[in-house]
Design a protein around this motif. Structure first.
Motif, PDB file in Angstrom:
ATOM      1  N   UNK A 707       0.855  -1.191   0.000  1.00  5.76           N
ATOM      2  CA  UNK A 707       0.000   0.000   0.000  1.00  5.76           C
ATOM      3  C   UNK A 707       0.888   1.236   0.000  1.00  5.76           C
ATOM      4  N   UNK A 708       0.574   2.200  -0.848  1.00 10.24           N
ATOM      5  CA  UNK A 708       1.481   3.322  -1.111  1.00 10.24           C
ATOM      6  C   UNK A 708       1.307   4.481  -0.147  1.00 10.24           C
ATOM      7  N   UNK A 709       0.074   4.889   0.064  1.00 10.87           N
ATOM      8  CA  UNK A 709      -0.184   6.159   0.770  1.00 10.87           C
ATOM      9  C   UNK A 709       0.413   6.192   2.167  1.00 10.87           C
ATOM     10  N   UNK A 710       0.189   5.186   3.030  1.00 12.15           N
ATOM     11  CA  UNK A 710       0.777   5.257   4.380  1.00 12.15           C
ATOM     12  C   UNK A 710       2.294   5.329   4.346  1.00 12.15           C
ATOM     13  N   UNK A 711       2.916   4.581   3.394  1.00 13.36           N
ATOM     14  CA  UNK A 711       4.374   4.612   3.315  1.00 13.36           C
ATOM     15  C   UNK A 711       4.871   6.002   2.941  1.00 13.36           C
ATOM     16  N   UNK A 712       4.181   6.651   2.002  1.00 14.15           N
ATOM     17  CA  UNK A 712       4.603   7.981   1.556  1.00 14.15           C
ATOM     18  C   UNK A 712       4.519   8.988   2.698  1.00 14.15           C
ATOM     19  N   UNK A 713       3.426   8.973   3.447  1.00 10.09           N
ATOM     20  CA  UNK A 713       3.269   9.943   4.529  1.00 10.09           C
ATOM     21  C   UNK A 713       4.223   9.650   5.684  1.00 10.09           C
ATOM     22  N   UNK A 714       4.434   8.372   5.972  1.00 12.80           N
ATOM     23  CA  UNK A 714       5.356   8.029   7.053  1.00 12.80           C
ATOM     24  C   UNK A 714       6.784   8.422   6.684  1.00 12.80           C
ATOM     25  N   UNK A 715       7.169   8.262   5.416  1.00 12.14           N
ATOM     26  CA  UNK A 715       8.489   8.704   4.969  1.00 12.14           C
ATOM     27  C   UNK A 715       8.632  10.211   5.125  1.00 12.14           C
ATOM     28  N   UNK A 716       7.571  10.941   4.854  1.00 10.53           N
ATOM     29  CA  UNK A 716       7.612  12.398   5.041  1.00 10.53           C
ATOM     30  C   UNK A 716       7.875  12.746   6.502  1.00 10.53           C
ATOM     31  N   UNK A 717       7.206  12.034   7.421  1.00  9.01           N
ATOM     32  CA  UNK A 717       7.434  12.282   8.850  1.00  9.01           C
ATOM     33  C   UNK A 717       8.877  11.981   9.230  1.00  9.01           C
TER      34      UNK A 717
END
Length: 922
Positions: A707-717
């Protein structure tokens, strides 16, 4: 002004008799005459150490340390008024009343019955007349001023409706001493009952209802409200104020209907009260109409709700007697033509706020609900007083009881055994605690449960079912929510009813309130009524045998379980819809909506946790992530997420490798989403350790479940943490990877977030031109998705770049634009950033030599500190240390004392005031 005296005090009240008529007669000249009158009185009062407590219009309220001084002042004032050369036709007739007692001094005002008694004594007199209570007479009869004597005026019932007061008149040689009969209840026809207590803080309602009844076009006024709100006490006091009105020359009559259940007995009871008897075969109703035909009187019909079927017969009385007017108390309106309903609100309550600050004991005591609590507490514990220690608990008790007079009285009676702090703790079982009312009250008024049960008993069976189901809501509800949750919850136990009609019936019975304004009607229950309804929902004897809870649905669930489940699912769906809406053009409307529903959201989350619906609860808490951040609920949002996450993380279902079912993948994606959200909140709180742990776990689980979205936001954090720790290159790598994932997912909002953070990295690396390009790119992307509030983020960063470039005017303009945007959007987190940015611009102006910005800088920093404290979001930005050094320089330039005072003033500002100051022209 001298300090108000304490101990044994003599109060003096004065006013001008016929002041309205005099104003109409003199016109503009009246102001000068009033000023001369005030000067004469103040001279007399000051000569005898009188201290003005209050002055309103033509009335004075003055306190004296001794009775002889007060009487001497009244004598001097009366002689001065009589000797003054008034213009032709403008002689002022001032009446005065004196009473001595031991009131409690709270702040700059007095609390206690003695104040009310003194005012009532003054109101009983005529212009030029000075009246004394028996207490004041006893203290002054051997110390009267020269040329003064006392005349016994007899015992009189004053309009406060309590026991008769023995009054004395001050007789002054050379001045008139013969006056008409005193304006007391004794000189007029009525049967108004003696009241054991004074009427507290109905200063607005009392004259408003009286004015309604004096209007020629108004014949029927109905006071409505829930049981225990004080309808009867107000109605009797209104009647007392009107007893000497020319409109009611034939009297004011109180008709008690509370013991009736048969509407057919209403007319006979009215007739009996007025002394009308049956004559031969003629019905009593006909005799009553004949008796009233030429009468001019006021009937107070008390407790009409249980005999509302008699409304048509009452309307017949009004038709038969043009001089008759009715004042009715009822939990439901009569629905008659020409009826003027006056809904009675609870007593005013103190604003307790959310920042931990509480009003002072002096300020609290000025609220009617608190004043009532104190007065009733002193009746059972004479030395009871509001103190710094018990004031917060008293305020909370009154708030918990919704300002309902009966509930407050029942609670206050317990202070003989329980201090307010203990009383507040025990109010979790409020209905059980609120018992033991005065034995001379009717049985249903001796406990709050009996009072509410009385109202419930007047409902139809469908209304009773709806009433208990509506108790599932916390903080109110909309029509759509009530229909979805209460009419056929989850398709079970359907009600065959018209929702609007039955809601109207409950409102009419004062068991519900229509709250708020706007296009969408909204309803609510008072806390104490909801507590009763919840009891009925959990255990309903009509639908269950002894010892069992309410009736069960097809799946064996009780009515309470079915309704709570429907409530939880409804608000979970609302939270899911908000996930997208809060980053779109309707975000402010959704912030308002979710803030309005915060108590329902909390109730749904609580139900999900206690009932084992952990997946629904985690969905709900996760979908609200924008609300937790933008609405300023960081601590609460994180607490709910962490409440559900441990249940999932220890569950065997949390490993997607164990099963390839769609449900397993859905659960894994949900966990990854929840983990990135709690990590995002943690970084706002400055908790880098937790943010790192949650975000790394979110990335791991997201990649496992593809799943892409959670990974993208967590990487931003994680990139943000690197940035704040000084690892600029590592941060850029994380942001770039996140941006690629966002672009692949077509998530423009996420791309805007990454653009902002890449700009931050470029700015910290000293490449301001590239930083501006990223910030402008983020602003464009936010505009594409319609996220007006997030665009403020870009403005804050652009303003900081302008400060670094030395363009402070541009920085100020950009900061104002950003703050204005975030304020309109209602984004409290970005408001804090915007206030801080404008404060830093003001600091830079001071450091640059413009000292005039010093106070503004300190004000805005103080306001920012308060807001950050409220949000639980400290400033941990990389520029913080540099900013503190600049603030120290600005403080030195302005001066430490001036800076500290301005900073404290900023801390005390409300959010609205802080915004207004920040956006005001410099």
């Amino acid at each position: 002004m001298h300090a108000l005296p304490t101990g044994t005090i003599t109060f003096l009240f004065t006013d001008i008799e016929g002041s309205t008529k005099l104003l109409q007669q003199l016109g503009d000249e009246y102001a000068r005459i009033l000023g001369e009158h005030q000067a004469l009185l103040r001279t007399a009062f000051a000569a005898h150490t009188g201290v003005e407590v209050d002055t309103q219009g033509d009335a004075f309220f003055v306190a004296f340390p001794s009775a002889p001084q007060a009487v001497a002042a009244a004598a001097d004032a009366t002689r001065a008024l009589a000797a003054h050369a008034w213009p032709a036709g403008a002689a002022l007739q001032v009446r005065m009343g004196l009473h001595t007692g031991t009131p409690q001094l709270v702040g700059n005002h007095y609390v206690g019955l003695d104040v009310h008694r003194a005012a009532r004594i003054a109101a009983a007199g005529h212009g030029g007349q000075v009246l004394l209570s028996q207490t004041t007479c006893m203290l002054t009869e051997h110390a009267l001023p020269d040329g003064a004597a006392l005349r016994d005026a007899g015992a009189h019932r004053l309009k406060d409706l309590q026991e008769p007061e023995h009054l004395f008149q001050l007789v002054l040689s050379g001045l008139p001493s013969d006056f008409p009969p005193l304006k007391t209840l004794d000189t007029h026809r009525h049967n108004l009952p003696i009241q054991p207590t004074t009427l507290l803080d109905r200063e607005e309602q009392l004259p408003a209802v009286g004015t309604l009844l004096r209007r020629p076009d108004v014949r029927l006024v109905t006071l409505t409200g829930p049981g225990g709100i004080g309808k009867t006490r107000l109605a009797i006091q209104v009647a007392a104020e009107l007893v000497d009105s020319d409109d009611f020359a034939d009297g004011v009559w109180f008709v008690r209907l509370s013991r009736l259940v048969d509407p057919g007995l209403v007319i006979p009871t009215i007739a009996q009260t007025l002394g009308v008897r049956e004559q031969g075969s003629q019905p009593v109703a006909e005799n009553l109409r004949e008796h009233l035909r030429d009468q001019h009187l006021l009937l107070v019909l008390d407790n009409f709700e249980q005999v509302v079927g008699a409304a048509p017969e009452v309307a017949g009385l009004l038709e038969a007697s043009p001089g008759l007017k009715l004042l009715v108390t009822s939990r439901a309106r009569l629905h008659l033509r020409g009826e003027h309903e006056y809904p009675l609100a609870p007593l005013p309550l103190p604003e307790l706020g959310t920042t931990g600050r509480r009003p002072s004991p002096e300020r609290l005591s000025q609220y009617a609900a608190v004043a009532l609590f104190v007065e009733r507490a002193q009746a059972v514990l004479p030395d009871f007083a509001v103190t710094t220690a018990n004031a917060p608990a008293i305020a909370e008790v009154c708030s918990r009881l919704d300002g309902l007079p009966l509930a407050i009285e029942l609670a206050a009676a317990r202070v003989k055994l329980l201090p307010p702090q203990t009383l507040l703790a025990r109010l979790s079982t409020g209905l059980a605690l609120l018992t033991g009312g005065a034995r001379d009250l009717e049985e249903r008024q001796q406990t709050m449960r009996a009072t509410i049960a009385w109202s419930e008993g007047l409902l139809t069976p469908d209304e009773q079912t709806l009433f208990r189901r509506l108790a599932v809501f916390s903080g109110g509800w909309s029509l759509d929510a009530a229909e979805a949750i209460c009419i056929a919850p989850d398709g079970a136990m359907p009600l065959q009813m018209d929702l609007l009609d039955d809601l109207s019936g409950l409102v009419d019975q004062s068991l519900l309130q229509q709250v708020g304004e706007g296009l969408e009607p909204r309803f609510g229950m008072l806390h104490i009524i909801r507590e009763y309804a919840l009891e009925r929902l959990e255990y309903n004897p009509e639908n269950a045998g002894a010892g069992r809870s309410a009736a069960t649905g097809a799946d064996g669930a009780t009515e309470a379980e079915v309704v709570r489940r429907a409530h939880g699912r409804y608000f979970a769906a609302l939270a899911q819809a908000s996930d997208v809406a809060l980053v779109g053009p309707t975000q402010r409307d959704w912030l308002v909506r979710l803030t309005r529903e915060i108590d329902n959201l909390r109730a749904a989350l609580g139900w999900a946790h206690t009932s084992g619906e952990w997946e629904l609860g985690l969905h709900l808490a996760t979908d609200l992530w924008h609300f937790w951040v933008r609405g300023g609920y960081l601590h609460e949002g994180r607490a709910w997420l962490e409440c559900f996450l441990p249940l999932h993380l220890t569950s065997p279902l949390t490993s997607p490798q164990e099963s390839h079912s769609a449900d397993q993948n859905d659960l894994a994606r949900l966990l990854a989403q929840a983990l990135f959200v709690v990590g995002c909140i943690a970084i706002w709180q400055g908790d880098y350790e937790a943010a790192t742990a949650y975000s790394e776990e979110a990335v791991r689980r997201a990649r496992e479940s593809d799943t892409t979205r959670p990974a993208a936001y967590a990487l931003n954090t994680l990139g943000t943490i690197d940035l704040y720790n000084g690892d600029h290159e590592g941060a850029v790598a994380r942001f770039t990877e996140s941006l690629d994932l966002m672009r692949a997912a077509g998530d423009n909002w996420g791309m805007a977030v990454d653009a902002v953070d890449l700009g931050r990295a470029a700015e910290l690396q000293g490449d301001l031109e590239r930083a501006v390009a990223y910030y402008e790119d983020s602003r464009r992307l936010y505009a594409q998705v319609g996220d007006v509030g997030a665009a403020a983020h870009s403005f804050v960063h652009l303003a900081r770049v302008a400060r670094q470039q030395g363009d402070l005017q541009q920085a100020d303009a950009l900061g104002r634009a950003g703050l204005s945007i975030s304020w309109r959007a209602g984004d409290r987190s970005m408001i804090a950033e915007g206030l801080d940015g404008l404060a830093q611009t003001a600091v830079a102006l001071v450091v640059a030599g413009d000292i005039a910005y010093g106070t503004r800088a300190a004000h805005l920093l103080g306001a920012t500190a308060t807001l950050r404290e409220t949000l639980g979001a400290p400033d941990l930005s990389p520029e913080r240390e540099t900013a503190r050094a600049h603030e120290a320089s600005a403080q030195a330039a302005l001066g430490e004392e001036a800076w500290a005072a301005a900073f404290a003033a900023g801390q005390a500002l409300s959010l609205d005031e802080a915004i207004a100051q920040a956006l005001a022209p410099a």
